[in-house]
Design a protein around this motif. Structure first.
Motif, short mmCIF file in Angstrom:
data_model
loop_
_atom_site.label_atom_id
_atom_site.label_comp_id
_atom_site.label_asym_id
_atom_site.label_seq_id
_atom_site.Cartn_x
_atom_site.Cartn_y
_atom_site.Cartn_z
N GLN A 140 0.85 -1.19 0.00
CA GLN A 140 0.00 0.00 0.00
C GLN A 140 0.88 1.24 0.00
O GLN A 140 1.88 1.29 0.71
CB GLN A 140 -0.89 0.02 1.25
CG GLN A 140 -2.07 -0.93 1.17
CD GLN A 140 -2.83 -0.94 2.47
OE1 GLN A 140 -2.28 -1.18 3.52
NE2 GLN A 140 -4.12 -0.69 2.40
N SER A 142 0.38 5.39 0.42
CA SER A 142 -0.53 6.49 0.72
C SER A 142 0.26 7.79 0.67
O SER A 142 1.25 7.95 1.37
CB SER A 142 -1.14 6.33 2.12
OG SER A 142 -1.94 5.19 2.16
N THR A 145 -1.94 14.82 1.97
CA THR A 145 -2.58 15.18 3.24
C THR A 145 -4.09 15.36 3.10
O THR A 145 -4.76 15.54 4.10
CB THR A 145 -1.97 16.48 3.78
OG1 THR A 145 -2.07 17.48 2.76
CG2 THR A 145 -0.52 16.31 4.18
N ASN A 150 -6.53 13.44 -3.16
CA ASN A 150 -5.08 13.56 -2.97
C ASN A 150 -4.41 13.81 -4.32
O ASN A 150 -4.09 12.86 -5.05
CB ASN A 150 -4.50 12.29 -2.34
CG ASN A 150 -4.93 12.11 -0.90
OD1 ASN A 150 -5.72 11.23 -0.60
ND2 ASN A 150 -4.44 12.95 -0.02
N ASP A 153 -1.27 11.80 -4.91
CA ASP A 153 -1.33 10.34 -4.85
C ASP A 153 -1.69 9.81 -6.22
O ASP A 153 -2.86 9.77 -6.61
CB ASP A 153 -2.35 9.87 -3.81
CG ASP A 153 -2.27 8.38 -3.58
OD1 ASP A 153 -1.61 7.69 -4.39
OD2 ASP A 153 -2.86 7.88 -2.60
N GLU A 166 -9.55 1.30 2.97
CA GLU A 166 -8.19 0.86 2.60
C GLU A 166 -8.00 0.85 1.07
O GLU A 166 -8.94 0.59 0.32
CB GLU A 166 -7.94 -0.54 3.15
CG GLU A 166 -8.74 -1.62 2.44
CD GLU A 166 -8.82 -2.90 3.23
OE1 GLU A 166 -8.71 -2.87 4.45
OE2 GLU A 166 -9.03 -3.95 2.59
N TYR B 103 -1.18 6.80 13.24
CA TYR B 103 -0.88 5.83 12.19
C TYR B 103 -1.99 4.80 12.12
O TYR B 103 -2.41 4.24 13.14
CB TYR B 103 0.46 5.13 12.48
CG TYR B 103 0.75 3.98 11.53
CD1 TYR B 103 0.95 4.23 10.18
CD2 TYR B 103 0.82 2.67 11.98
CE1 TYR B 103 1.21 3.18 9.30
CE2 TYR B 103 1.09 1.63 11.12
CZ TYR B 103 1.28 1.90 9.77
OH TYR B 103 1.53 0.86 8.91
N THR B 107 -4.58 1.45 6.26
CA THR B 107 -4.31 2.28 5.08
C THR B 107 -2.83 2.63 4.97
O THR B 107 -2.43 3.28 4.02
CB THR B 107 -5.11 3.59 5.15
OG1 THR B 107 -4.81 4.26 6.38
CG2 THR B 107 -6.60 3.31 5.08
N LYS B 108 -2.04 2.20 5.93
CA LYS B 108 -0.60 2.54 5.99
C LYS B 108 -0.39 4.05 5.95
O LYS B 108 0.57 4.54 5.35
CB LYS B 108 0.17 1.88 4.82
CG LYS B 108 0.17 0.36 4.85
CD LYS B 108 1.21 -0.17 5.80
CE LYS B 108 1.38 -1.67 5.70
NZ LYS B 108 0.26 -2.46 6.20
N ARG B 109 -1.29 4.78 6.53
CA ARG B 109 -1.24 6.25 6.44
C ARG B 109 -0.87 6.85 7.79
O ARG B 109 -1.42 6.46 8.82
CB ARG B 109 -2.60 6.78 5.98
CG ARG B 109 -2.67 8.29 5.81
CD ARG B 109 -4.01 8.70 5.22
NE ARG B 109 -4.08 8.46 3.80
CZ ARG B 109 -3.73 9.34 2.87
NH1 ARG B 109 -3.31 10.53 3.22
NH2 ARG B 109 -3.82 9.05 1.60
N ARG B 111 -0.98 10.42 9.74
CA ARG B 111 -1.67 11.70 9.59
C ARG B 111 -1.34 12.58 10.79
O ARG B 111 -1.46 12.14 11.93
CB ARG B 111 -3.18 11.44 9.52
CG ARG B 111 -4.05 12.68 9.45
CD ARG B 111 -3.95 13.33 8.09
NE ARG B 111 -4.36 14.70 8.15
CZ ARG B 111 -5.23 15.29 7.34
NH1 ARG B 111 -5.80 14.59 6.41
NH2 ARG B 111 -5.52 16.55 7.46
N LYS B 256 5.37 3.70 12.40
CA LYS B 256 4.84 2.82 11.35
C LYS B 256 5.24 1.36 11.52
O LYS B 256 4.85 0.53 10.73
CB LYS B 256 5.33 3.32 9.98
CG LYS B 256 4.72 4.65 9.58
CD LYS B 256 5.05 5.01 8.15
CE LYS B 256 6.36 5.73 8.05
NZ LYS B 256 6.63 6.30 6.73
#
Lengths: 397, 257
Positions: A140, A142, A145, A150, A153, A166, B103, B107-109, B111, B256
Motif C-alpha cells: 500500500q 498512501s 494530506t 489527494n 497520490d 483501505e 498511524y 491504510t498505511k497512512r 496523519r 509505522k
C-alpha cells in the motif's frame, strides 16, 4: 460468472500459493501473526424507477512475520464473492442526454461485470537499516494530506462515499531515508515493462513549527480509454507538487498541490485545501475544497469520456471545483452518526451522504452509508443518476 | 481525519516518581499542585495497560496497548495490541501533545492531527486526553485553591480545587482533587462541566496504589461518567521506570513499525 472448472483452478492455485507462502513462515511460527476481517456488504440502488441489490462477501487474511528487528514480511489475500446484480451497464448511471447518443447496438459494450476473485493484494518484505527502510513488493502506498482527494497520490483513487477505506497494494520498490528528526526522503520506483514508463517518485519531507510539509516530484504513465472507440492510450505525466498539514488559530489545516506536465496535451493542476475542528463533546467538522483544472467548468461540456473515465477511476473528477464537507457526532459511546456533502461549484449539484457506525460487539462494526444525488439533469450529481445505500459489517479476527 | 483517538497520558496518572518524603503541613496549594504534577509526569516509563469500557447499555469493550513515555510526558508513543480491529494503530505525541501523529495500519497512512483532536474520546471510553492533565495542564490551565484536608479512599489527602483560568481553553470549569499527603499522588478527581461549575460530569478514582521498585504506582483506576452512566477502567499489566528510551522510539519511522 466463472465456470466451476475455472473456480476450481483458481482455488487450487490459491491453495498451492498459500502453502508456498506459509511454508517458510511456518518455520517462524512463533513470530507469525495471522489476522484480518470478514466483510459482508449489501448495496441497494434505485435507477430509472427500478431498484437493484448487489452484495459482496469479502474475506481478508493478513500475514505478518517479523524475522528480526530488521526484516519484516507482510502479505494479504482478499477473497471476494459477489451476488445479486453483478452485471451493470455504465450508461444507466450517466445522464440520458449523453447515454442516448450511444447506438443501441453498442450499449452492451459498456457493461461491467463483477466476478468472484482471489487477489494477492499485498506481499512485501521490509528491510530496516540504521539509515533507511527498504520495502520491496506489492504494498500500500498512501501519499498526500487531503482527505477526500489527494492530488499527489498517483497510485490510488478514493471512493467519495468512503474516502478512508483501505487502498489496494501496488508493485513498488520503496526507500525511506530518515535524515534526522525533521527531514526525510522518500523514493519510490514502480516497475512497468520498461524503465522509461515505470513510475518514479521522490519526496522530501520536513517539519516547520507545528507544520509538516513535503515537496514531491513524480513521473508516471496513466492509462485512458476512449469510450467512443474503446481504444486505450497511455499518457506520461511529470508532476511537481507538495503538501502541508498543521494547525492555525486552533483549526486543523492542510493543503496539497500537484502540477501535471503532459507532453502534447494541455497541462493542468490539482489542489486541495482543508480545515477541521473538534468541539467539546466530540462533534467533528471538516471541509475540503478541491480544484482540478483538468475538469470542466460547465456541465453542458461533459461528454461520454468525461463520465466513463470518472466511473472507471481513470480520472478523479468531472467538474473543476468541488467541496467535500462532513460532520460527525458521537451519539453514544458506541454509535457515531454523520453526514457528508459533496458539491460541484461549477454546476451547483450536490450529493448527500448520511452515515452511521455502530460498534455492535467487540471486533464487530456495522456501517451504513446512504447516498442521495440532488443535482439537476446533466450535472455532476444529477438526481436521475439514482440514490442508494450500503450496509457493511466488519468482523475482525 | 481520524475518529478514533488514543491518549497515552492516561498512563501517567498511574506512573509515579519515588515516594516523596513527608512535607511540613504548611505547604501552599500551588506547592501541592506542583508536587502532584511532578508525581504524574515521570522522566521515562514503559507500560502495557488494559482499558475496559462499560457502556450505558452494559456492553464491555477492552483495549490493550503498549506505551512509551519520555522527558516527563513531553514525548509519548502508544500502540494498540488489542482489540483486533485496532491492532497496530499507533499515536505519537511530541511537545506535550502539541504535535500529534496517528498511524492507521489498514491504510498505511500517517496523519498529523490538530490539537483539537484531543477532545475526542478515546475509543468510546470515558476518558479524553485532557482529563489526565497532559504535561503541565493542571498548572497552566487552572488556578488552584486548598480547600482543606480530607480522608479519601482511606488515604489522608489534601483537597484542592482547580478553577479554569479565564483565558484557558480547558474542557472543564473546575476540578476537585484529592492528593495523598504522603506521596502527592492524586487518588481521586471530580470533573465539573465547562458551562456549569456545579454540574459533576465525571469522577476518577485510583485503586491499588502500590510501591513498585520504590515508585508508588496506581495499578488500577476507574472513570465514572455521571452524565452517561458509563464507566471506564484501566489496569497496568506491566510497568517499568527510568529506562534509557532512545529518541528514535518517538519518531514517525517507529510509529509505522
Amino acid at each position: 460468472m466463472k465456470s466451476d472448472h475455472d473456480s476450481f483452478c483458481i482455488l487450487k492455485i490459491f491453495i498451492i500459493s498459500l502453502y508456498l507462502l506459509l511454508l517458510p513462515l511456518h518455520l517462524y511460527a512463533s513470530k507469525l501473526d495471522i489476522y484480518g476481517y470478514f466483510q459482508p456488504q449489501l448495496t441497494g440502488t434505485s435507477s430509472n424507477d427500478d431498484f437493484y441489490q448487489f452484495s459482496s462477501n469479502k474475506l481478508r487474511i493478513d500475514f505478518k512475520c517479523e524475522y528480526s528487528k530488521s526484516v519484516t514480511f507482510g502479505a494479504n489475500y482478499n477473497f471476494i464473492q459477489y451476488s445479486g446484480k453483478t452485471q451493470w451497464n455504465m450508461l444507466e448511471y450517466i445522464p440520458t442526454t449523453i447515454s442516448n447518443a450511444v447506438p443501441a447496438a453498442q450499449t452492451e459494450s459498456y457493461d461491467i461485470l463483477y466476478e468472484d476473485d482471489i487477489i494477492l493484494d499485498n506481499a512485501y518484505i521490509k528491510l530496516s537499516f540504521k539509515y533507511a527502510d527498504i520495502t520491496m513488493g506489492k504494498q500500500q502506498i498512501s501519499l498526500g494530506t487531503g482527505y477526500a482527494w489527494n492530488p499527489t497520490d498517483v497510485f490510488n483513487y478514493k471512493d467519495l462515499l468512503d474516502p478512508a477505506y483501505e487502498q489496494p497494494g501496488h508493485n513498488a520498490y520503496r526507500i525511506d531515508f530518515p535524515i534526522n528528526n525533521k527531514y526525510s526522503v522518500l523514493l519510490i520506483y514502480s516497475p512497468e515493462n520498461t524503465s522509461e514508463n515505470s513510475g518514479k517518485l521522490i519526496s522530501i519531507k520536513g517539519k516547520l513549527g507545528h507544520f509538516d510539509y513535503a515537496f514531491i516530484g513524480i513521473e508516471k504513465e496513466f492509462l485512458f480509454t476512449d469510450y467512443f472507440t474503446f481504444d486505450d492510450t497511455t499518457q506520461k505525466r511529470k508532476i511537481l507538487g507538495g503538501d502541508f498539514v498543521g494547525e492555525f488559530l486552533g483549526l486543523g489545516v492542510w493543503g496539497e498541490y500537484a502540477y501535471n506536465l503532459i507532453k502534447d496535451t494541455d497541462d493542468f493542476y490539482e489542489s486541495v485545501t482543508g480545515i477541521d475542528y473538534t468541539f467539546i463533546g466530540g462533534t467533528y467538522i471538516m471541509c475540503e475544497y478541491y480544484r482540478n483544472t483538468g475538469g470542466k467548468d460547465d456541465y453542458k461540456k461533459y461528454d461520454l469520456n468525461d463520465w466513463l473515465q470518472f466511473i472507471t477511476a481513470q480520472t478523479k473528477t468531472i467538474s473543476r471545483d468541488q467541496i467535500y464537507a462532513s460532520l460527525t457526532h458521537p451519539m453514544t459511546d458506541l454509535i457515531t452518526a454523520g453526514t457528508s456533502v459533496i458539491t460541484s461549484l461549477n454546476d451547483g449539484s450536490l450529493s448527500l451522504i448520511p452515515s452511521f457506525t455502530y460498534s455492535l460487539f467487540e471486533n464487530v462494526d456495522l456501517s451504513v452509508f446512504l447516498n442521495f444525488n440532488l443535482g439537476k439533469k446533466g450535472t455532476n450529481y444529477d438526481r436521475t443518476l439514482g440514490d442508494g445505500g450500503t450496509a457493511r459489517l466488519q468482523v475482525y479476527f | 481525519m481520524a475518529n478514533k483517538i488514543i491518549f497515552p497520558l492516561l498512563l501517567l496518572s498511574l506512573v509515579n516518581f519515588p515516594i516523596i518524603k513527608t512535607y511540613a503541613e504548611t505547604l501552599t496549594s500551588q506547592e501541592i499542585v506542583n508536587k502532584m504534577n511532578d508525581v504524574i509526569n515521570p522522566q521515562t516509563a514503559q507500560a502495557k495497560a488494559k482499558i475496559t469500557i462499560i457502556t450505558s447499555s452494559g456492553k464491555e469493550r477492552t483495549f490493550i496497548y503498549d506505551s512509551f513515555t519520555k522527558d516527563r510526558g513531553e514525548k509519548n508513543l502508544i500502540r494498540y495490541l488489542e482489540p483486533k480491529r485496532a491492532k497496530g494503530q499507533a499515536m505519537l505525541m511530541l511537545n506535550n501533545a502539541d504535535d500529534i501523529w496517528a498511524y492507521f495500519p489498514r491504510t498505511k497512512r500517517v496523519r498529523k492531527l490538530a490539537t483539537h483532536a484531543k477532545r475526542q474520546n478515546w475509543e468510546g471510553s470515558d476518558f479524553s486526553y485532557e482529563d489526565m492533565g497532559s504535561g503541565d495542564a493542571f498548572i497552566d490551565e487552572y488556578k488552584n485553591k486548598l480547600l482543606g484536608e480530607e480522608k479519601k479512599e482511606n488515604y489522608n489527602c489534601y483537597k484542592i480545587e482547580l478553577e479554569k483560568k479565564k483565558d484557558s481553553d480547558a474542557g472543564y470549569s473546575r476540578l476537585i482533587m484529592w492528593i495523598i499527603k504522603d506521596n502527592f499522588f492524586p487518588v481521586a478527581m471530580n470533573y465539573y462541566a465547562r458551562k456549569d461549575p456545579q454540574f459533576l460530569k465525571k469522577v476518577l478514582i485510583q485503586y491499588e496504589i502500590k510501591d513498585i521498585d520504590g515508585v508508588p504506582t496506581g495499578m488500577k483506576m476507574t472513570m465514572y461518567n455521571k452524565t452517561d452512566n458509563t464507566q471506564t477502567s484501566m489496569e497496568l499489566l506491566e510497568i517499568k521506570y527510568n529506562l534509557d528510551l532512545d529518541d528514535s522510539i518517538f519518531s514517525e519511522r517507529n510509529l509505522k513499525k
